[in-house]
Design a protein around this motif. Structure first.
Motif, PDB file in Angstrom:
ATOM      1  N   ASP A 110       0.859  -1.193   0.000  1.00 44.12           N
ATOM      2  CA  ASP A 110       0.000   0.000   0.000  1.00 44.12           C
ATOM      3  C   ASP A 110       0.893   1.241   0.000  1.00 44.12           C
ATOM      4  O   ASP A 110       1.305   1.726   1.048  1.00 44.12           O
ATOM      5  CB  ASP A 110      -0.912   0.002   1.224  1.00 44.12           C
ATOM      6  CG  ASP A 110      -1.910   1.162   1.205  1.00 44.12           C
ATOM      7  OD1 ASP A 110      -1.856   1.979   0.253  1.00 44.12           O
ATOM      8  OD2 ASP A 110      -2.718   1.273   2.135  1.00 44.12           O
ATOM      9  N   HIS A 111       1.194   1.753  -1.213  1.00 43.00           N
ATOM     10  CA  HIS A 111       2.173   2.840  -1.321  1.00 43.00           C
ATOM     11  C   HIS A 111       1.662   4.171  -0.807  1.00 43.00           C
ATOM     12  O   HIS A 111       2.429   5.112  -0.638  1.00 43.00           O
ATOM     13  CB  HIS A 111       2.642   2.991  -2.770  1.00 43.00           C
ATOM     14  CG  HIS A 111       1.599   3.500  -3.714  1.00 43.00           C
ATOM     15  ND1 HIS A 111       0.627   2.698  -4.255  1.00 43.00           N
ATOM     16  CD2 HIS A 111       1.378   4.744  -4.204  1.00 43.00           C
ATOM     17  CE1 HIS A 111      -0.144   3.401  -5.052  1.00 43.00           C
ATOM     18  NE2 HIS A 111       0.284   4.655  -5.039  1.00 43.00           N
ATOM     19  N   GLU A 112       0.365   4.287  -0.553  1.00 45.66           N
ATOM     20  CA  GLU A 112      -0.185   5.541  -0.040  1.00 45.66           C
ATOM     21  C   GLU A 112      -0.755   5.373   1.370  1.00 45.66           C
ATOM     22  O   GLU A 112      -1.582   6.160   1.813  1.00 45.66           O
ATOM     23  CB  GLU A 112      -1.260   6.072  -0.988  1.00 45.66           C
ATOM     24  CG  GLU A 112      -0.688   6.522  -2.332  1.00 45.66           C
ATOM     25  CD  GLU A 112      -1.734   7.186  -3.216  1.00 45.66           C
ATOM     26  OE1 GLU A 112      -2.929   6.876  -3.047  1.00 45.66           O
ATOM     27  OE2 GLU A 112      -1.348   8.003  -4.069  1.00 45.66           O
ATOM     28  N   SER A 113      -0.295   4.371   2.080  1.00 46.58           N
ATOM     29  CA  SER A 113      -0.797   4.102   3.415  1.00 46.58           C
ATOM     30  C   SER A 113      -0.503   5.255   4.364  1.00 46.58           C
ATOM     31  O   SER A 113       0.671   5.638   4.538  1.00 46.58           O
ATOM     32  CB  SER A 113      -0.163   2.824   3.970  1.00 46.58           C
ATOM     33  OG  SER A 113      -0.399   2.708   5.350  1.00 46.58           O
ATOM     34  N   PRO A 114      -1.528   5.831   5.018  1.00 47.12           N
ATOM     35  CA  PRO A 114      -1.280   6.892   6.002  1.00 47.12           C
ATOM     36  C   PRO A 114      -0.507   6.376   7.209  1.00 47.12           C
ATOM     37  O   PRO A 114       0.206   7.148   7.864  1.00 47.12           O
ATOM     38  CB  PRO A 114      -2.691   7.347   6.387  1.00 47.12           C
ATOM     39  CG  PRO A 114      -3.598   6.220   6.020  1.00 47.12           C
ATOM     40  CD  PRO A 114      -2.967   5.563   4.839  1.00 47.12           C
ATOM     41  N   GLU A 115      -0.627   5.089   7.488  1.00 49.08           N
ATOM     42  CA  GLU A 115       0.112   4.521   8.615  1.00 49.08           C
ATOM     43  C   GLU A 115       1.618   4.558   8.354  1.00 49.08           C
ATOM     44  O   GLU A 115       2.411   4.798   9.263  1.00 49.08           O
ATOM     45  CB  GLU A 115      -0.343   3.081   8.874  1.00 49.08           C
ATOM     46  CG  GLU A 115      -1.787   2.966   9.325  1.00 49.08           C
ATOM     47  CD  GLU A 115      -2.045   3.781  10.596  1.00 49.08           C
ATOM     48  OE1 GLU A 115      -1.201   3.743  11.522  1.00 49.08           O
ATOM     49  OE2 GLU A 115      -3.090   4.473  10.654  1.00 49.08           O
ATOM     50  N   ILE A 116       2.004   4.316   7.114  1.00 48.97           N
ATOM     51  CA  ILE A 116       3.426   4.396   6.761  1.00 48.97           C
ATOM     52  C   ILE A 116       3.933   5.815   6.928  1.00 48.97           C
ATOM     53  O   ILE A 116       5.024   6.043   7.454  1.00 48.97           O
ATOM     54  CB  ILE A 116       3.649   3.887   5.320  1.00 48.97           C
ATOM     55  CG1 ILE A 116       3.371   2.383   5.252  1.00 48.97           C
ATOM     56  CG2 ILE A 116       5.070   4.188   4.854  1.00 48.97           C
ATOM     57  CD1 ILE A 116       3.498   1.790   3.874  1.00 48.97           C
ATOM     58  N   ASP A 117       3.126   6.790   6.513  1.00 52.80           N
ATOM     59  CA  ASP A 117       3.528   8.188   6.684  1.00 52.80           C
ATOM     60  C   ASP A 117       3.706   8.527   8.162  1.00 52.80           C
ATOM     61  O   ASP A 117       4.619   9.273   8.531  1.00 52.80           O
ATOM     62  CB  ASP A 117       2.494   9.119   6.047  1.00 52.80           C
ATOM     63  CG  ASP A 117       2.541   9.065   4.528  1.00 52.80           C
ATOM     64  OD1 ASP A 117       3.651   8.999   3.976  1.00 52.80           O
ATOM     65  OD2 ASP A 117       1.468   9.081   3.900  1.00 52.80           O
ATOM     66  N   LYS A 118       2.840   8.001   9.001  1.00 48.74           N
ATOM     67  CA  LYS A 118       2.962   8.262  10.444  1.00 48.74           C
ATOM     68  C   LYS A 118       4.273   7.682  10.986  1.00 48.74           C
ATOM     69  O   LYS A 118       4.940   8.285  11.819  1.00 48.74           O
ATOM     70  CB  LYS A 118       1.773   7.662  11.189  1.00 48.74           C
ATOM     71  CG  LYS A 118       0.457   8.397  10.958  1.00 48.74           C
ATOM     72  CD  LYS A 118      -0.683   7.710  11.690  1.00 48.74           C
ATOM     73  CE  LYS A 118      -2.018   8.408  11.406  1.00 48.74           C
ATOM     74  NZ  LYS A 118      -3.159   7.712  12.073  1.00 48.74           N
ATOM     75  N   GLU A 119       4.627   6.490  10.508  1.00 49.52           N
ATOM     76  CA  GLU A 119       5.874   5.872  10.953  1.00 49.52           C
ATOM     77  C   GLU A 119       7.089   6.659  10.450  1.00 49.52           C
ATOM     78  O   GLU A 119       8.084   6.820  11.156  1.00 49.52           O
ATOM     79  CB  GLU A 119       5.955   4.422  10.469  1.00 49.52           C
ATOM     80  CG  GLU A 119       4.994   3.481  11.171  1.00 49.52           C
ATOM     81  CD  GLU A 119       5.260   3.400  12.667  1.00 49.52           C
ATOM     82  OE1 GLU A 119       6.458   3.296  13.049  1.00 49.52           O
ATOM     83  OE2 GLU A 119       4.300   3.470  13.441  1.00 49.52           O
ATOM     84  N   LEU A 120       6.984   7.158   9.217  1.00 51.31           N
ATOM     85  CA  LEU A 120       8.099   7.928   8.657  1.00 51.31           C
ATOM     86  C   LEU A 120       8.320   9.226   9.416  1.00 51.31           C
ATOM     87  O   LEU A 120       9.447   9.715   9.527  1.00 51.31           O
ATOM     88  CB  LEU A 120       7.838   8.222   7.180  1.00 51.31           C
ATOM     89  CG  LEU A 120       7.972   7.037   6.227  1.00 51.31           C
ATOM     90  CD1 LEU A 120       7.523   7.418   4.830  1.00 51.31           C
ATOM     91  CD2 LEU A 120       9.410   6.531   6.198  1.00 51.31           C
TER      92      LEU A 120
END
Length: 423
Positions: A110-120
């Motif tokens: 999921d390249h647009e996952s908001p969860e990934i952005d939060k982790e970043l």
């Protein structure tokens, strides 16, 4: 194979134009995304197609501005987080690297996952930028139905583990998404005609179904490596004004490295000097701006007949000695020549030393692009890159209108100074 005119490069972290200059001399159109307004001013004056923006925001908010026919993705994400000379968390905390690699795997799902952005957001934002090429690849596939035909990435040597993770991920993508990726390596730029000892971690990949000529591999160096600890001597019988140096242990094979003196001599017809400043003599000594052997007060020295130290954003602070006396500092065009920019490259804006130091050397980039894309090099890459044709005022204004939204100034689409400072 695709002819150069059928290949177009999108450079995500374009700086003042190192890779774009290389692409130009190979006959390949390119477009760069760059957040620093000073680097953009240089790019506009050089005639380089540019979007003045934050790479992440352009991906999420302005992706439609990128024409579909830009089919090669390149990038050198900001290196402060990995640089040995810096204090970045990406170097000091191995855990951050592990988290980045895990997030890379999550992006494939999921390249647009908001969860990934939060982790970043929990990581150094500069370190997180190394994930942007993967996010752009996946975004292009989602929007246009296929990813980029080739990927070319460069960074400081300590980023090599991230490039290995890129290799594993891109190799394992399903179907038409899969890439062939040779083993990433750290390459020494003096082996490619750059008059400077600089090392870069290089990653290249091609989509398996893309049509390129030849085997995909990293470029082979054509010059010798330089080891400052080795005993070097003058070639027997060489006149003092030539001082051709060689390593007595490897007196055959590749060409000798290019020296600072040879680089300035070649660029000389295209260099200009401020009033009261003249060209350097053949023999000079450079005192490094950095300490050596762990002692910040112990500055390394190099003769003009050796390659330069790594050109950094502090290059204008290097002391140049002539006859053991402080003579002057390097000019920006001279520092640019050590990076293999053309002698008359139109540097503009502020922080020009930083612009020069941040750039990928164009001649080195020519070798990497040639190998990655199956495009022949000029017979003499160094000689081909000595002179530039700057843009007219009208052309520069046109490029700024396109890149900033206004021919004379930045607009709300451009990164704010606060954003720039945060980086």
């Amino acid at each position: 194979m695709p002819e150069p005119r059928n290949i177009k490069i999108l450079d995500l972290f374009a700086g003042p134009g190192g890779l774009d200059v290389a692409a130009h001399f190979l006959g390949i159109p390119s477009m760069g995304i760059e957040w620093d307004r000073n680097a953009c001013l240089t790019r506009y004056r050089a005639g380089l197609d540019t979007i003045h923006g934050n790479v992440s925001k352009v991906r999420t908010e302005q992706f439609a501005k990128i024409p579909e026919d830009y089919n090669v993705l390149a990038g050198g994400p900001p290196c402060q987080s990995f640089s040995v000379a810096g204090k970045g968390r990406g170097r000091d905390q191995i855990e951050d690297l592990k988290k980045l690699m895990k997030l890379m795997e999550d992006l494939v799902d999921d390249h647009e996952s908001p969860e990934i952005d939060k982790e970043l957001e929990k990581l150094d934002p500069r370190a997180a930028l190394v994930l942007e090429p993967l996010r752009w690849l996946l975004k292009r596939n989602a929007v246009h139905g296929k990813p980029y035909d080739a990927i070319i990435l460069e960074q400081v040597p300590t980023a090599l583990p991230v490039w290995h993770e890129y290799k594993e991920i891109l190799r394992s993508l399903p179907g038409d998404l899969a890439y062939e990726c040779p083993e990433p390596h750290v390459l020494r730029t003096e082996r490619y005609g750059v008059p400077q000892t600089r090392q870069r971690a290089i990653f290249v990949a091609r989509r398996k179904n893309a049509d390129f000529a030849g085997e995909l591999k990293l470029p082979k160096g054509t010059f010798r490596s330089f080891d400052p600890r080795a005993p070097y001597e003058r070639a027997a019988g060489a006149p003092i004004q030539e001082q051709t140096l060689f390593d007595p242990h490897t007196d055959s094979g590749p060409l000798p490295w290019r020296s600072m003196h040879k680089a300035l001599k070649a660029a000389g017809p295209f260099l200009t000097y401020p009033e009261g400043t003249s060209a350097l003599p053949e023999n000079f000594v450079v005192v490094s701006n950095y300490g050596s052997g762990g002692d910040p007060k112990k500055r390394g020295r190099r003769s003009s007949h050796f390659p330069a130290f790594t050109v950094t954003g502090k290059v204008s602070r290097n002391v140049v000695l002539v006859d053991d006396e402080d003579h002057r500092r390097f000019t920006i065009p001279e520092a640019g020549a050590f990076q293999t920019f053309p002698g008359n490259y139109p540097w503009a804006g502020n922080d020009q030393s930083q612009q020069v130091g941040n750039a990928v050397p164009p001649v080195f980039a020519m070798h990497v692009l040639s190998a990655a894309l199956g495009i022949p090099l000029p017979e003499d890459p160094v000689g081909a890159a000595l002179k530039w044709e700057p843009a007219s005022e009208e052309r520069a204004a046109e490029l700024r209108e396109r890149g900033c939204g206004n021919a004379r100034a930045c607009t709300e689409h451009c990164p704010s100074q606060e954003e720039v400072n945060e980086k």
